[in-house]
Write a protein that holds these residues in place. Structure first.
Motif, PDB file in Angstrom:
ATOM      1  N   UNK A 282      24.025 -34.758  10.503  1.00  0.00           N
ATOM      2  CA  UNK A 282      24.402 -34.309   9.159  1.00  0.00           C
ATOM      3  C   UNK A 282      25.875 -33.914   9.130  1.00  0.00           C
ATOM      4  N   UNK A 283      26.574 -34.370   8.085  1.00  0.00           N
ATOM      5  CA  UNK A 283      28.014 -34.124   8.006  1.00  0.00           C
ATOM      6  C   UNK A 283      28.433 -34.009   6.548  1.00  0.00           C
ATOM      7  N   UNK A 284      29.268 -33.019   6.283  1.00  0.00           N
ATOM      8  CA  UNK A 284      29.859 -32.873   4.953  1.00  0.00           C
ATOM      9  C   UNK A 284      31.348 -32.608   5.144  1.00  0.00           C
ATOM     10  N   UNK A 285      32.181 -33.440   4.552  1.00  0.00           N
ATOM     11  CA  UNK A 285      33.624 -33.358   4.786  1.00  0.00           C
ATOM     12  C   UNK A 285      34.188 -32.009   4.356  1.00  0.00           C
ATOM     13  N   UNK A 286      33.765 -31.525   3.184  1.00  0.00           N
ATOM     14  CA  UNK A 286      34.295 -30.237   2.715  1.00  0.00           C
ATOM     15  C   UNK A 286      33.901 -29.106   3.665  1.00  0.00           C
ATOM     16  N   UNK A 287      32.626 -29.060   4.054  1.00  0.00           N
ATOM     17  CA  UNK A 287      32.156 -28.005   4.950  1.00  0.00           C
ATOM     18  C   UNK A 287      32.881 -28.064   6.286  1.00  0.00           C
ATOM     19  N   UNK A 288      33.004 -29.268   6.828  1.00  0.00           N
ATOM     20  CA  UNK A 288      33.647 -29.463   8.122  1.00  0.00           C
ATOM     21  C   UNK A 288      35.121 -29.062   8.062  1.00  0.00           C
ATOM     22  N   UNK A 289      35.817 -29.515   7.031  1.00  0.00           N
ATOM     23  CA  UNK A 289      37.248 -29.226   6.902  1.00  0.00           C
ATOM     24  C   UNK A 289      37.507 -27.729   6.751  1.00  0.00           C
ATOM     25  N   UNK A 290      36.638 -27.036   6.008  1.00  0.00           N
ATOM     26  CA  UNK A 290      36.817 -25.593   5.824  1.00  0.00           C
ATOM     27  C   UNK A 290      36.762 -24.858   7.158  1.00  0.00           C
ATOM     28  N   UNK A 291      35.826 -25.260   8.011  1.00  0.00           N
ATOM     29  CA  UNK A 291      35.704 -24.605   9.316  1.00  0.00           C
ATOM     30  C   UNK A 291      36.893 -24.963  10.209  1.00  0.00           C
ATOM     31  N   UNK A 292      37.237 -26.251  10.258  1.00  0.00           N
ATOM     32  CA  UNK A 292      38.291 -26.713  11.160  1.00  0.00           C
ATOM     33  C   UNK A 292      39.668 -26.164  10.799  1.00  0.00           C
ATOM     34  N   UNK A 293      39.857 -25.805   9.546  1.00  0.00           N
ATOM     35  CA  UNK A 293      41.153 -25.271   9.125  1.00  0.00           C
ATOM     36  C   UNK A 293      41.143 -23.744   9.018  1.00  0.00           C
TER      37      UNK A 293
END
Length: 403
Positions: A282-293
């Motif tokens: 499972x992957x969501x770009x917005x969720x992932x980007x928020x954590x990574x940044x």
């Protein structure tokens, strides 16, 4: 117009609705849930444990809510005919170097007023014959229940009180004025005098919709479980936990007998790449980007890099997961374990990399935002609901029930 609108139909949102209905019997109460069922996310995917409160810092909300919530949850189940069992649990040290931590946990339990006792390895085996350890604690008040059934009863009570319950309704915008809050959703617009945000995995985003800065971000951690095959369930009588590492925010893999008789083993704890990501893919770009940044995440990762790597290895290696379980029960073999559902924990994380360890309840204009309600929120839900309602300013236009 509604007097109160609650965003989120998990166990905390529903318990708050129930508590509001009890305090203000004539209030117009609305509960909004974006999913098609109540308790769809954290509540419906947890381990079903009625926690005692032994782990939590004395004097914290967690400790008080959990100790009191353990009692009130059992009373609620008794009153409404919900299946539960106070089965107790053992917390065991498997190595000599863990004994000081076990002793500190025992002292903390006493400080929190928990019914516990020290037990020898021989006494542990009387309770859990297949456990290998060098010492243990027996926590008598711990129990098990199906929290989905609890939530269904909460919702039923809200409806009986006259509250309105709406599923499939996602809040997309909040317009705040001096006297009201307008909630724009995918299923219509609703106006309320007061809003309570219990949106769990999305609570920080909903707070920002309501012009409140939570000063923390929800970072999702997936907990993955295995289940013992039916012929191996005899290995576990109740609940078996390791001594937790106080430096790490999770309890470690453990065995939990569920109310239906099945036995779950786990969870590990790995970063989820989606806030509602129950599968590894499972992957969501917005969720992932928020954590990574988010600087806070990288500070947390650096501090716990060794434990984090172990958790990731367990996620992808059944053999490694099995070895962790064998520290508690050496007889468990990989072929005794089959994958079962995962859960995702909404953990609030501050910018400095510190986890928000206690409940985080913030106030906005005509609103309250529950921005961190981790385990033991389900156990504590009745007490949390009452505490949230107690923080809401007195509504002068409403008649208050005599208590």
């Amino acid at each position: 117009m509604y007097d109160f609108a609650i965003i989120g139909g998990g166990i905390v949102g529903l318990s708050t609705g129930m508590a509001l209905g009890k305090r203000y019997p004539h209030a117009r109460i609305l509960v909004l849930e974006k999913e098609s069922k109540w308790a769809f996310h954290q509540t419906g995917n947890n381990s079903g444990v009625i926690h005692s409160g032994i782990y939590y810092k004395p004097g914290s909300f967690k400790a008080k809510f959990c100790r009191d919530g353990c009692r009130s949850m059992v009373e609620f189940c008794q009153e409404h005919g919900i299946d539960y069992e106070v089965c107790g649990k053992v917390i065991v040290a498997t190595e000599e170097e863990e004994l000081p931590r076990l002793e500190n946990l025992y002292k903390r339990g006493l400080e929190n007023g928990i019914e516990i006792k020290r037990i020898s390895p021989e006494e542990v085996k009387e309770i859990e014959p297949h456990v290998r350890c060098v010492g243990g604690i027996y926590v008598l008040s711990t129990g098990i229940v199906n929290y989905k059934q609890v939530c269904e009863k909460y919702a039923q009570i809200i409806a009986q009180q006259g509250g309105e319950l709406r599923l499939n309704t996602k809040v997309e915008k909040i317009v705040t004025s001096s006297n009201t809050q307008i909630l724009e959703t995918n299923n219509g617009t609703f106006e309320a005098r007061f809003v309570v945000n219990c949106a769990g995995l999305h609570s920080d985003r909903v707070a920002k919709l309501g012009k409140v800065d939570p000063q923390a971000k929800i970072v999702p951690f997936r907990g993955e479980y295995y289940e013992l095959t039916p012929e191996k369930r005899y290995l576990v009588k109740g609940l078996i936990y390791p001594v937790p590492n106080p430096e790490f925010p999770f309890l470690g893999v453990h065995f939990t007998r569920m109310i239906d008789g099945s036995v779950h083993a786990g969870p590990n704890a790995v970063l989820s790449l989606k806030r509602e990501g129950y599968n590894k893919t499972d992957f969501d770009l917005r969720d992932f980007a928020e954590v990574m940044t988010y600087a806070g995440f990288w500070k947390l990762a650096a501090k716990h890099s060794d434990e984090g790597i172990k958790e990731i290895v367990r996620s992808f290696s059944k053999a490694a997961f099995t070895r962790s379980l064998q520290k508690l029960i050496p007889e468990v073999q990989a072929e005794d374990l089959v994958p079962t559902h995962a859960g995702v924990r909404a953990q609030a994380l501050m910018n400095d990399g510190k986890l928000v360890d206690d409940f985080l309840i913030l106030h906005g204009q005509n609103s309250v935002h529950v921005c961190n309600a981790p385990s033991p929120a389900a156990t504590s839900s009745i007490e949390i609901g009452k505490a949230i309602v107690a923080q809401i300013p007195e509504q002068q236009h409403l008649e208050t029930a005599l208590v």
